[in-house]
Design an enzyme around this catalytic site. Sequence first.
Site, PDB file in Angstrom:
ATOM      1  N   CYS A   1      -4.860   2.678  -3.476  1.00  0.00           N
ATOM      2  CA  CYS A   1      -3.571   3.145  -2.929  1.00  0.00           C
ATOM      3  C   CYS A   1      -2.475   2.113  -3.183  1.00  0.00           C
ATOM      4  CB  CYS A   1      -3.647   3.442  -1.436  1.00  0.00           C
ATOM      5  SG  CYS A   1      -4.820   4.712  -1.018  1.00  0.00           S
TER       6      CYS A   1
ATOM      7  N   ASP B   1       3.299  -4.560   7.689  1.00  0.00           N
ATOM      8  CA  ASP B   1       2.085  -3.754   7.658  1.00  0.00           C
ATOM      9  C   ASP B   1       0.918  -4.726   7.821  1.00  0.00           C
ATOM     10  OD1 ASP B   1      -0.221  -2.486   6.918  1.00  0.00           O
ATOM     11  OD2 ASP B   1       0.486  -1.846   4.944  1.00  0.00           O
TER      12      ASP B   1
ATOM     13  N   HIS C   1       0.871  -1.178   0.000  1.00  0.00           N
ATOM     14  CA  HIS C   1       0.000   0.000   0.000  1.00  0.00           C
ATOM     15  C   HIS C   1       0.910   1.231   0.000  1.00  0.00           C
ATOM     16  CE1 HIS C   1      -2.860   2.865   1.880  1.00  0.00           C
ATOM     17  NE2 HIS C   1      -3.830   2.028   1.532  1.00  0.00           N
TER      18      HIS C   1
ATOM     19  N   LYS D   1     -10.222  -0.600  10.922  1.00  0.00           N
ATOM     20  CA  LYS D   1     -10.474  -1.726  10.016  1.00  0.00           C
ATOM     21  C   LYS D   1     -10.863  -2.986  10.791  1.00  0.00           C
ATOM     22  CE  LYS D   1      -7.059  -0.183   6.603  1.00  0.00           C
ATOM     23  NZ  LYS D   1      -7.856   0.340   5.493  1.00  0.00           N
TER      24      LYS D   1
ATOM     25  N   GLN E   1      -4.358  -5.317   6.932  1.00  0.00           N
ATOM     26  CA  GLN E   1      -5.384  -6.224   6.409  1.00  0.00           C
ATOM     27  C   GLN E   1      -5.341  -7.604   7.059  1.00  0.00           C
ATOM     28  OE1 GLN E   1      -7.788  -5.210   4.618  1.00  0.00           O
ATOM     29  NE2 GLN E   1      -7.007  -3.272   3.858  1.00  0.00           N
TER      30      GLN E   1
HETATM   31  C1  LIG Z   1      -2.426  -2.883   3.491  1.00  0.00           C
HETATM   32  C2  LIG Z   1      -2.745  -1.506   4.026  1.00  0.00           C
HETATM   33  N1  LIG Z   1      -1.785  -0.816   4.643  1.00  0.00           N
HETATM   34  C3  LIG Z   1      -2.011   0.396   5.161  1.00  0.00           C
HETATM   35  C4  LIG Z   1      -3.234   0.995   5.051  1.00  0.00           C
HETATM   36  C5  LIG Z   1      -3.431   2.344   5.626  1.00  0.00           C
HETATM   37  O1  LIG Z   1      -4.352   2.350   6.662  1.00  0.00           O
HETATM   38  P1  LIG Z   1      -4.826   3.745   7.274  1.00  0.00           P
HETATM   39  O2  LIG Z   1      -5.445   4.519   6.145  1.00  0.00           O
HETATM   40  O3  LIG Z   1      -5.804   3.375   8.319  1.00  0.00           O
HETATM   41  O4  LIG Z   1      -3.622   4.423   7.785  1.00  0.00           O
HETATM   42  C6  LIG Z   1      -4.269   0.330   4.408  1.00  0.00           C
HETATM   43  C7  LIG Z   1      -5.588   0.963   4.234  1.00  0.00           C
HETATM   44  O5  LIG Z   1      -6.365   0.622   3.382  1.00  0.00           O
HETATM   45  C8  LIG Z   1      -4.012  -0.971   3.875  1.00  0.00           C
HETATM   46  O6  LIG Z   1      -4.967  -1.659   3.254  1.00  0.00           O
END
Ligand SMILES: Cc1ncc(COP(=O)(O)O)c(C=O)c1O
Length: 407
Positions: free
Chosen positions: A362, A195, A117, A221, A198
């Site tokens: 993203c 990260d 992401h 989430k 998900q």
């Molecule tokens: C894999 C992953 N990493 C990071 C993020 C970022 O999360 P946040 O927008 O809550 O900071 C997301 C959000 O969709 C994501 O899917």
Amino acid sequence: MFDVKSVRKDFPALRSQDIVYLDNAATSFTPEPVTDELIDYYHRNGTSVHRGIYKRAEETTRKLEKSREKTADFIGADSSREIVFTKNCTESLNLLAYSFHHWSEKRGKILVTEMDHHSNILPWKIMAKGSDRFELEFVDVTRNGRIDMEDYENKLSPDTVAVAFPGVSNVIGAYNQVKELTKLAHDNHTLVIVDGAQWLPHRKFDIPEYDVDFLTFSAHKMLGPTGLGILYGREDLLERMPPPFGGGEMVRSTTKEETTWNDVPQKFEAGTPPIAQIIAFGAALDYLNELGLSAVKKHVDSLTEKAINLLSKIQGVEIYGPKEGEDRGGLVSFNLKGVHPHDLAASLDSIDNIAIRAGLHCAQPLHEAMELNATSRASFYVYNEEGEIDRLARAIREARKIFGGEK
Ligand SMILES: Cc1ncc(COP(=O)(O)O)c(C=O)c1O
């Protein structure tokens, strides 16, 4: 036995309108026990933390620190000192990149993957750009949507300072081989950042089992409130890292000349924290624990399997990422031939109130690697039911007719 009908009753956002909500990978709905905690804080307490020497403020501090302990327990961390609260997963990753820049004595490469992401690419890119000590390199993704292990091993070299990769891609939906990736990195004296945005909503991520150095995720989430992110860091590493933000709470003592930082994790939590959100996140963790993460995963897996099954029978639908298997996460990205994902998403909404995501999610480098302009994504969670997957498939067929796919 997972009783989805009774789970649905806990979610006020499902009551206000007939909606088939399949955008859970973006953000999840919030159950009543969590909103109750938010309201309780504002209606019954309303005080700050860590400062007040009166009963109400002491209660706030106790509840906030209890949530930190629940978070540590949820991921099997050694101590709640390893849990830093931030604004979101993105801020957790930015905090790490900033601190790394100022702390790492090693110079060299930061490895990320094509499937990351933007939140796990851009902080490192900004950091590398502003430094002559670091450079960023991308690990390839295979055609079937996995981190290319051969490429990963080739790119891991003695000058690789850190690797950062997603537990689960928010587009491809496959669980990555965290243990193998981590072992290879550690054998190379390289730090590992996962990260977990998900992963954490669906599946147990036990720190002792996966042995990563840092893990980041977002409360919103996983049934929690917005405005709250989590950074897990090994305590000895957090101790050595400099704080990126200065202000109240993060400092033990400061004169005009000298400053000593507070202990971890407060060193990283400058200013008044998102008090209500942290307290309410404790209730979200209780809720998930009550359902049981393995039951949650089983439920979401069966919805995903059904979605892949039904969608792959629709002419013109192409599904991306692994089609089946234990390590398939709770989302399906796809395209309907000849229809832009934005048009498809808008028509599913108007045909049957179906909310899916459309675009690049993203994850532009991943779309580039897969040679795609955009994708549609349906993602599932605890309150989704089988009937909603039928409605999704029916609406896609209907959209196909509208866009001239059926003669
Ligand atoms: C894999 C992953 N990493 C990071 C993020 C970022 O999360 P946040 O927008 O809550 O900071 C997301 C959000 O969709 C994501 O899917």
